[in-house]
Design a protein around this motif. Structure first.
Motif, short mmCIF file in Angstrom:
data_model
loop_
_atom_site.label_atom_id
_atom_site.label_comp_id
_atom_site.label_asym_id
_atom_site.label_seq_id
_atom_site.Cartn_x
_atom_site.Cartn_y
_atom_site.Cartn_z
N THR A 171 31.93 53.96 31.49
CA THR A 171 32.17 54.43 29.92
C THR A 171 33.90 54.60 29.77
N GLY A 172 34.25 55.31 30.75
CA GLY A 172 35.68 55.59 30.71
C GLY A 172 36.70 54.44 30.86
N LEU A 173 36.31 53.41 31.76
CA LEU A 173 37.05 52.46 31.95
C LEU A 173 36.78 51.40 30.71
N TRP A 174 35.65 51.31 30.08
CA TRP A 174 35.33 50.41 29.17
C TRP A 174 36.36 50.91 27.98
N THR A 175 36.32 52.20 27.54
CA THR A 175 36.87 53.00 26.58
C THR A 175 38.35 52.79 26.54
N ALA A 176 39.07 52.82 27.75
CA ALA A 176 40.43 52.73 27.99
C ALA A 176 40.72 51.17 27.82
N TYR A 177 40.01 50.26 28.03
CA TYR A 177 40.26 49.03 27.78
C TYR A 177 40.28 48.43 26.27
N TYR A 178 39.24 48.93 25.74
CA TYR A 178 39.22 48.70 24.16
C TYR A 178 40.20 49.38 23.32
N LEU A 179 40.54 50.73 23.83
CA LEU A 179 41.71 51.25 23.06
C LEU A 179 42.86 50.63 23.22
N LYS A 180 43.05 50.23 24.38
CA LYS A 180 44.55 49.62 24.91
C LYS A 180 44.50 48.35 24.35
N GLU B 71 36.56 36.29 30.42
CA GLU B 71 37.92 36.45 29.68
C GLU B 71 38.93 37.22 30.59
N GLU B 72 38.50 38.14 31.23
CA GLU B 72 39.34 38.83 32.04
C GLU B 72 39.28 38.38 33.64
N ASP B 73 38.54 37.24 33.88
CA ASP B 73 38.48 36.72 35.07
C ASP B 73 37.89 37.92 36.24
N ILE B 74 36.90 38.59 35.77
CA ILE B 74 36.19 39.54 36.62
C ILE B 74 34.85 38.72 37.21
N ASP B 75 34.87 38.44 38.37
CA ASP B 75 33.54 37.85 38.89
C ASP B 75 32.59 38.76 39.44
N ALA B 76 31.44 39.27 38.50
CA ALA B 76 30.67 40.29 38.95
C ALA B 76 29.38 39.65 39.32
N ASP B 77 29.33 38.49 39.69
CA ASP B 77 27.82 37.85 40.03
C ASP B 77 27.05 37.85 39.06
N LYS C 19 35.19 47.50 39.78
CA LYS C 19 36.45 47.25 40.42
C LYS C 19 37.38 46.35 39.65
N GLY C 20 36.64 45.32 39.07
CA GLY C 20 37.56 44.18 38.22
C GLY C 20 38.03 44.96 37.02
N LEU C 21 36.99 45.81 36.24
CA LEU C 21 37.53 46.45 35.10
C LEU C 21 38.81 47.49 35.42
N ALA C 22 38.56 48.09 36.51
CA ALA C 22 39.59 49.12 36.70
C ALA C 22 41.14 48.37 36.90
N ALA C 23 41.12 47.19 37.59
CA ALA C 23 42.10 46.51 37.76
C ALA C 23 42.80 45.88 36.50
N VAL D 43 42.13 47.31 33.21
CA VAL D 43 42.91 48.39 32.47
C VAL D 43 44.28 48.72 33.13
N GLU D 44 44.29 48.66 34.47
CA GLU D 44 45.46 49.05 35.07
C GLU D 44 46.63 48.11 34.84
N ALA D 45 46.45 46.90 34.70
CA ALA D 45 47.18 45.79 34.38
C ALA D 45 47.57 45.82 32.83
N LEU D 46 46.89 46.46 31.85
CA LEU D 46 47.01 46.51 30.61
C LEU D 46 48.29 47.81 30.36
N GLY D 47 48.29 48.60 31.48
CA GLY D 47 49.18 49.75 31.25
C GLY D 47 48.43 51.16 31.27
N VAL D 48 47.45 51.11 31.34
CA VAL D 48 46.65 52.45 31.75
C VAL D 48 47.03 53.24 32.86
N THR D 49 47.23 54.36 32.82
CA THR D 49 47.41 55.28 34.23
C THR D 49 46.20 55.87 34.60
#
Length: 466
Positions: free
Chosen positions: A43-52, A119-125, A195-199, A201-207
């Motif tokens: 929830t938190g990571l997806w929210t950060a992703y879409y807001l950013k 799109e974000e190259d997250i390989d989650a099987d 793990k892919g989602l966290a990486a 959003v961090e690359a997008l500039g989220v702290t």
């Protein structure tokens, strides 16, 4: 089947497979942000992703007590599917068409997660095999047919009902008498996704600050032992761990769910089971199971186990009871007898958030800037994504960047629910409910009756599920 060498806990098999990540730096002291998100799960990571993505200049901080994905996001069964908790209640409260819109949004959410991962190259099987739910007693078959009809009524016209022979041709579940299948589902590896989602959003500039438990949330303030983050918007995305926050002990009940994972199974076993479509697999028991065929040909299977710890307690790094491991192993062998000699490599547990009326919700209090989403009741892998996009739209609407959207008009937005009862009534109620469900399942296994056991019906009413 051996459990002598079973790893118990260690967070989950998914982390044993991927390795536990090194924690990011904790909050160094008082800080400010435009938006502070409490909780580093889906929830938190997806929210950060879409807001950013919507507003790149936003200063967004995520605070996580352990590390991203430590909770349910790193321990679940890997079911990316279109189920949402509370849809039937929302139909009663807001009308059938409102609930149909919610269901359609969930159908589309499965596609959205698959799209973003690619799109974000997250390989989650991720494997889109759909969801197969089976019945293996007359009572389960009656419930399955009713369930299938209800899903059709909520717009799932592509759902398929199968008989015993057709079911076993897909997955050879012993004693299966029927199944229902929807294409709106996929199997995935939960930790690879988080793990892919966290990486990303961090690359997008989220702290992201890990090892930073939030002890209390107030309007415009998130308090931690290391300092306070001040922000116009504080978003609570803590799901099953919400009870750890000051004043939130009775908001959402932390329900336990446990899982086992076998060793990789040989070709001879898979020849007997089938499961070539790699559908996610569930049943129509009251204390239901959920399973997947993993990318490396294991079976990962889960169920309730010990459902609740007194005082809304949570587990220690995923350890589960020996009796629960044995019970899940018994379910596995009953469904697939050819797994009887297979080793159980891993067992673990985690908590999911359950509101008193079993309805998932997403809310932004415009008077305080406090927002929250959760109460997914075990259907969070996809629902977290819809919740995140809805929180994004609510914040953009509140800040004047946009108007109402289709998502902000969905019936789960702003839903209010009463708190859970105090102890010991909470503990007694939950344990009594699941004792009733297990007893009903045992009776239905040997009964020729097509009707649901009356004790299970009483437990549903007691729980507020119907």
């Amino acid at each position: 089947m051996s459990t002598v060498s079973t790893v118990n806990g260690g967070i989950s098999f998914w982390y044993a497979d991927q390795g536990t990540p090194l924690a990011r730096e904790p909050l160094p002291g008082d800080a400010t942000a435009d938006i502070c998100i409490v909780g580093g799960g889906y929830t938190g990571l997806w929210t950060a992703y879409y807001l950013k993505k919507a507003v790149p200049f936003l200063n967004i901080t995520v605070l996580e007590a352990k590390f991203c994905g430590y909770g349910a996001s790193g321990r679940n069964g890997g079911w990316l599917y279109n189920g949402i908790a509370g849809r039937d209640r929302y139909a009663k409260l807001h009308g059938h068409e409102a609930a149909v819109r919610l269901q359609q949004a969930m159908n589309e959410t499965v596609d959205e997660v698959v799209r973003v991962a690619a799109e974000e190259d997250i390989d989650a099987d991720i494997h889109r095999g759909g969801v197969l739910e089976v019945a293996y007693t007359p009572a389960q078959l009656a419930r399955l047919k009713d369930f299938h009809s209800v899903e059709i009524a909520f717009g799932e016209t592509d759902r398929v009902l199968r008989g015993a022979r057709e079911t076993c041709e897909r997955v050879n579940v012993t004693g299966a008498v029927g199944s229902t299948w929807t294409p709106h589902g996929a199997r995935l590896h939960p930790v690879k996704l988080v793990k892919g989602l966290a990486a990303t959003v961090e690359a997008l500039g989220v702290t992201i600050h890990e090892s930073t438990p939030v002890t209390e949330i107030k309007p415009k303030h998130a308090h931690t032992p290391y300092g306070t983050v001040r922000a116009p918007y504080i978003l609570r995305c803590t799901e099953g761990f919400t009870a750890n926050l000051k004043g939130q002990r009775r908001t959402w009940l932390p329900m336990n769910s446990s899982m086992i994972a076998t060793e990789p199974l040989p070709r001879s076993v898979w020849d007997s089971i089938g499961w070539d479509g790699r559908e996610t697999l569930g049943d129509m028991a009251h204390a239901y199971m959920y399973a997947q065929r993993t990318a490396d040909d294991r079976i990962a299977l889960g169920g309730r186990g010990v459902p609740y710890r007194f005082g809304s307690g949570t587990d220690n790094d995923g350890r589960t009871q020996a009796a629960t491991i044995e019970a899940l192993r018994d379910i596995l062998v009953r469904l697939f007898p050819t797994t009887a000699g297979a080793r159980i490599d891993h067992a673990w547990s985690g908590v999911l958030g359950v509101p008193r009326d079993w309805c998932a919700t997403v809310t932004l209090d415009r008077s305080t800037g406090l927002g929250w989403a959760g109460g997914y009741v075990g259907s969070g892998v996809a629902t977290t994504n819809l919740a995140a996009r809805t929180l994004r739209d609510l914040i953009q609407q509140d800040s004047g960047q946009s108007g109402p959207t289709e998502l902000t008009a969905l019936p789960w937005v702003g839903h209010k629910v009463r708190r859970w009862e105090p102890e010991p009534f909470r503990w007694l109620g939950v344990h009594g409910m699941y004792a009733a469900y297990r007893a009903a399942d045992r009776r239905e296994l040997t009964s020729p009756r097509a009707g649901t056991d009356p004790v299970a019906k009483a437990a549903d009413r007691l729980a507020g599920r119907h």
